[in-house]
Scaffold this motif. Structure first.
Motif, PDB file in Angstrom:
ATOM      1  N   LEU A 218       0.828  -1.204   0.000  1.00  0.00           N
ATOM      2  CA  LEU A 218       0.000   0.000   0.000  1.00  0.00           C
ATOM      3  C   LEU A 218       0.867   1.260   0.000  1.00  0.00           C
ATOM      4  N   HIS A 219       1.856   1.312   0.887  1.00  0.00           N
ATOM      5  CA  HIS A 219       2.750   2.471   0.935  1.00  0.00           C
ATOM      6  C   HIS A 219       3.486   2.652  -0.390  1.00  0.00           C
ATOM      7  N   SER A 220       3.896   1.545  -0.982  1.00  0.00           N
ATOM      8  CA  SER A 220       4.686   1.628  -2.216  1.00  0.00           C
ATOM      9  C   SER A 220       3.873   2.145  -3.394  1.00  0.00           C
ATOM     10  N   ILE A 221       2.661   1.656  -3.564  1.00  0.00           N
ATOM     11  CA  ILE A 221       1.880   2.116  -4.717  1.00  0.00           C
ATOM     12  C   ILE A 221       1.495   3.579  -4.570  1.00  0.00           C
ATOM     13  N   HIS A 222       1.372   4.050  -3.329  1.00  0.00           N
ATOM     14  CA  HIS A 222       1.046   5.464  -3.093  1.00  0.00           C
ATOM     15  C   HIS A 222       2.291   6.346  -2.989  1.00  0.00           C
ATOM     16  N   ASN A 223       3.467   5.741  -3.095  1.00  0.00           N
ATOM     17  CA  ASN A 223       4.734   6.463  -2.990  1.00  0.00           C
ATOM     18  C   ASN A 223       4.849   7.207  -1.653  1.00  0.00           C
ATOM     19  N   ASP A 224       4.348   6.589  -0.585  1.00  0.00           N
ATOM     20  CA  ASP A 224       4.371   7.226   0.731  1.00  0.00           C
ATOM     21  C   ASP A 224       5.786   7.429   1.250  1.00  0.00           C
ATOM     22  N   TRP A 225       6.700   6.555   0.876  1.00  0.00           N
ATOM     23  CA  TRP A 225       8.073   6.657   1.356  1.00  0.00           C
ATOM     24  C   TRP A 225       8.983   7.346   0.347  1.00  0.00           C
ATOM     25  N   GLY A 226       8.441   7.709  -0.807  1.00  0.00           N
ATOM     26  CA  GLY A 226       9.266   8.256  -1.878  1.00  0.00           C
ATOM     27  C   GLY A 226      10.039   7.141  -2.565  1.00  0.00           C
ATOM     28  N   GLY A 227      10.474   7.395  -3.778  1.00  0.00           N
ATOM     29  CA  GLY A 227      11.328   6.426  -4.456  1.00  0.00           C
ATOM     30  C   GLY A 227      10.618   5.397  -5.301  1.00  0.00           C
ATOM     31  N   THR A 228       9.280   5.413  -5.312  1.00  0.00           N
ATOM     32  CA  THR A 228       8.575   4.454  -6.154  1.00  0.00           C
ATOM     33  C   THR A 228       8.802   4.796  -7.625  1.00  0.00           C
ATOM     34  N   THR A 229       9.121   3.776  -8.395  1.00  0.00           N
ATOM     35  CA  THR A 229       9.258   3.920  -9.843  1.00  0.00           C
ATOM     36  C   THR A 229       8.074   3.232 -10.508  1.00  0.00           C
ATOM     37  N   TYR A 230       7.397   3.957 -11.366  1.00  0.00           N
ATOM     38  CA  TYR A 230       6.222   3.402 -12.036  1.00  0.00           C
ATOM     39  C   TYR A 230       6.577   2.983 -13.457  1.00  0.00           C
ATOM     40  N   PRO A 231       5.892   1.966 -13.996  1.00  0.00           N
ATOM     41  CA  PRO A 231       4.816   1.205 -13.368  1.00  0.00           C
ATOM     42  C   PRO A 231       5.341   0.286 -12.262  1.00  0.00           C
ATOM     43  N   ILE A 232       4.476   0.019 -11.312  1.00  0.00           N
ATOM     44  CA  ILE A 232       4.824  -0.835 -10.193  1.00  0.00           C
ATOM     45  C   ILE A 232       3.853  -2.010 -10.142  1.00  0.00           C
ATOM     46  N   VAL A 233       4.395  -3.189  -9.915  1.00  0.00           N
ATOM     47  CA  VAL A 233       3.615  -4.401  -9.674  1.00  0.00           C
ATOM     48  C   VAL A 233       4.022  -4.900  -8.292  1.00  0.00           C
ATOM     49  N   PRO A 234       3.180  -4.705  -7.270  1.00  0.00           N
ATOM     50  CA  PRO A 234       3.558  -5.085  -5.906  1.00  0.00           C
ATOM     51  C   PRO A 234       3.440  -6.591  -5.684  1.00  0.00           C
ATOM     52  N   GLY A 235       3.597  -6.962  -4.390  1.00  0.00           N
ATOM     53  CA  GLY A 235       3.419  -8.351  -3.983  1.00  0.00           C
ATOM     54  C   GLY A 235       4.715  -9.011  -3.584  1.00  0.00           C
ATOM     55  N   HIS A 236       4.842  -9.367  -2.285  1.00  0.00           N
ATOM     56  CA  HIS A 236       6.065 -10.005  -1.816  1.00  0.00           C
ATOM     57  C   HIS A 236       5.782 -11.138  -0.828  1.00  0.00           C
ATOM     58  N   GLU A 237       4.574 -11.676  -0.895  1.00  0.00           N
ATOM     59  CA  GLU A 237       4.230 -12.880  -0.125  1.00  0.00           C
ATOM     60  C   GLU A 237       3.710 -13.902  -1.146  1.00  0.00           C
ATOM     61  N   ILE A 238       4.636 -14.473  -1.890  1.00  0.00           N
ATOM     62  CA  ILE A 238       4.337 -15.211  -3.109  1.00  0.00           C
ATOM     63  C   ILE A 238       4.490 -16.709  -2.870  1.00  0.00           C
ATOM     64  N   VAL A 239       3.443 -17.471  -3.171  1.00  0.00           N
ATOM     65  CA  VAL A 239       3.538 -18.932  -3.086  1.00  0.00           C
ATOM     66  C   VAL A 239       2.966 -19.537  -4.359  1.00  0.00           C
ATOM     67  N   GLY A 240       3.544 -20.647  -4.746  1.00  0.00           N
ATOM     68  CA  GLY A 240       3.076 -21.297  -5.968  1.00  0.00           C
ATOM     69  C   GLY A 240       3.783 -22.606  -6.207  1.00  0.00           C
ATOM     70  N   ARG A 241       3.781 -23.023  -7.469  1.00  0.00           N
ATOM     71  CA  ARG A 241       4.358 -24.323  -7.835  1.00  0.00           C
ATOM     72  C   ARG A 241       5.410 -24.130  -8.925  1.00  0.00           C
ATOM     73  N   ILE A 242       6.530 -24.801  -8.764  1.00  0.00           N
ATOM     74  CA  ILE A 242       7.620 -24.680  -9.726  1.00  0.00           C
ATOM     75  C   ILE A 242       7.261 -25.387 -11.031  1.00  0.00           C
ATOM     76  N   THR A 243       7.408 -24.655 -12.136  1.00  0.00           N
ATOM     77  CA  THR A 243       7.080 -25.197 -13.451  1.00  0.00           C
ATOM     78  C   THR A 243       8.311 -25.469 -14.306  1.00  0.00           C
TER      79      THR A 243
END
Length: 350
Positions: A47-72
């Motif tokens: 949320l902070h990153s997409i709103h650039n609350d901390w500064g430094g966000t480069t757009y376009p941005i695709v967030p998400g850092h709690e990623i689970v899945g299956r190796i292909t």
């Protein structure tokens, strides 16, 4: 380098809702794995990153850092994983690998700077890294985590950020039997901290500003719940070894410094937008510490996954479809979630 186009959700500005985008993922290097993303948690940092609350966000941005899945797919030199394995990717997807901190398994303190899974310079492909709000991700196997086949995949996604963020300081400050631990806030981080600290054997007290969450705290495993806005309740608290502060909004930390024992510590893991003020006598008297902690390294992230699996710990989540993502962010701004949104990345819209 060859690339592959995958669908994602992101935005080109702080004022634009997240919407479908096409992004590029690199072709596999010898030590890479490709992961078909099944679930991805939503964190306040997104949320902070997409709103650039901390500064430094480069757009376009695709967030998400709690990623689970299956190796292909796996690279030619990968021995840690096989196609079909469940796997996860958290905040870190790269570091120098040779500084003292990397050698100690603390890549989050890498002298040369670690590579964040999204909105960081992509040192391999160029441009920016893109996160888990996408169909697939390619990552160096050294930064990919093993997930047990028996795990509740969706409810375990938040362990990759919320879980490791609280586990690392609880471990570092020796939470365990005989230790009195306070947890400030019952949100995505706080509810995981309660469960993990209790599983470590600590006596756990939760501080909340919400009367409605008092009983919830005990249901999560807390020994004591305290309404922090009640001066009478706060006056009866004292002698904490460690207080883990998970709040990501401006608040008074001095009231918690005053209930630490001598040599006690407050550790901040929330990320408020505004500075916090610390009274100097509140740390000088009693040799108390006000500290911070930043996620955890790859080895420790694997450790917390295994710890949570052993103790049956998962996050309490609300599973959403990808096309509900903007509403989820609006609700997150209001703290209207118990306690973590997780996106079904195979839902309608992806």
């Amino acid at each position: 380098m060859k690339t592959k186009t995958v669908k994602a959700y992101g935005t080109e500005s702080a004022k634009t809702p997240l919407h479908p985008l096409d992004i590029q993922r690199r072709s596999l290097l010898p030590n890479d794995v490709e992961i078909d993303i099944l679930y991805c948690g939503i964190c306040h940092s997104d949320l902070h990153s997409i709103h650039n609350d901390w500064g430094g966000t480069t757009y376009p941005i695709v967030p998400g850092h709690e990623i689970v899945g299956r190796i292909t797919k796996i690279g030619t030199e990968v021995t840690k994983f096989k196609v079909g394995n469940l796997a996860g990717v958290g905040c870190i997807v790269g570091s120098c690998g040779h500084c003292e901190h990397c050698h100690e398994g603390e890549e989050q303190y890498c002298d040369e700077g670690w590579t964040v899974v999204f909105n960081a310079p992509d040192k391999i492909l160029g441009g920016q890294t893109y996160g888990g709000f996408s169909q697939a991700i390619v990552a160096d196997a050294n930064y990919v985590l093993k997930l047990p086949a028996t795990i509740d995949l969706a409810a375990s996604a938040p362990i990759l950020c919320a879980g490791i963020t609280v586990y690392s300081p609880l471990k570092h400050w020796n939470a365990g039997p005989g230790k009195k631990v306070g947890i400030v806030g019952i949100g995505g981080l706080g509810h995981m901290a309660i469960k993990i600290a209790k599983a470590m054997g600590a006596h756990v007290t939760v501080f909340t500003t919400s009367p409605a969450k008092m009983e919830t705290a005990k249901e999560l495993g807390a020994d004591v719940a305290v309404l922090s806005t009640d001066a009478g309740q706060m006056a009866t608290q004292s002698k904490f070894d460690l207080i883990l502060d998970t709040v990501s909004a401006r608040h008074d930390v001095n009231m918690y410094l005053n209930i630490l024992k001598v040599d006690g510590s407050i550790v901040l893991v929330g990320l408020p937008n505004e500075p916090l003020e610390v009274g100097v006598f509140n740390v000088v008297n009693g040799r108390k510490s006000f500290s911070g902690s930043n996620i955890g390294g790859i080895a420790e992230a694997q450790e917390v996954i295994d710890f949570c699996a052993e103790h049956g710990i998962t996050a309490q989540i609300e599973l959403i479809r990808i096309n509900q993502i903007n509403e989820a962010f609006r609700r997150l701004e209001k703290n209207d979630v118990k306690y973590r949104f997780v996106i079904d990345m195979k839902s309608e819209g992806m």
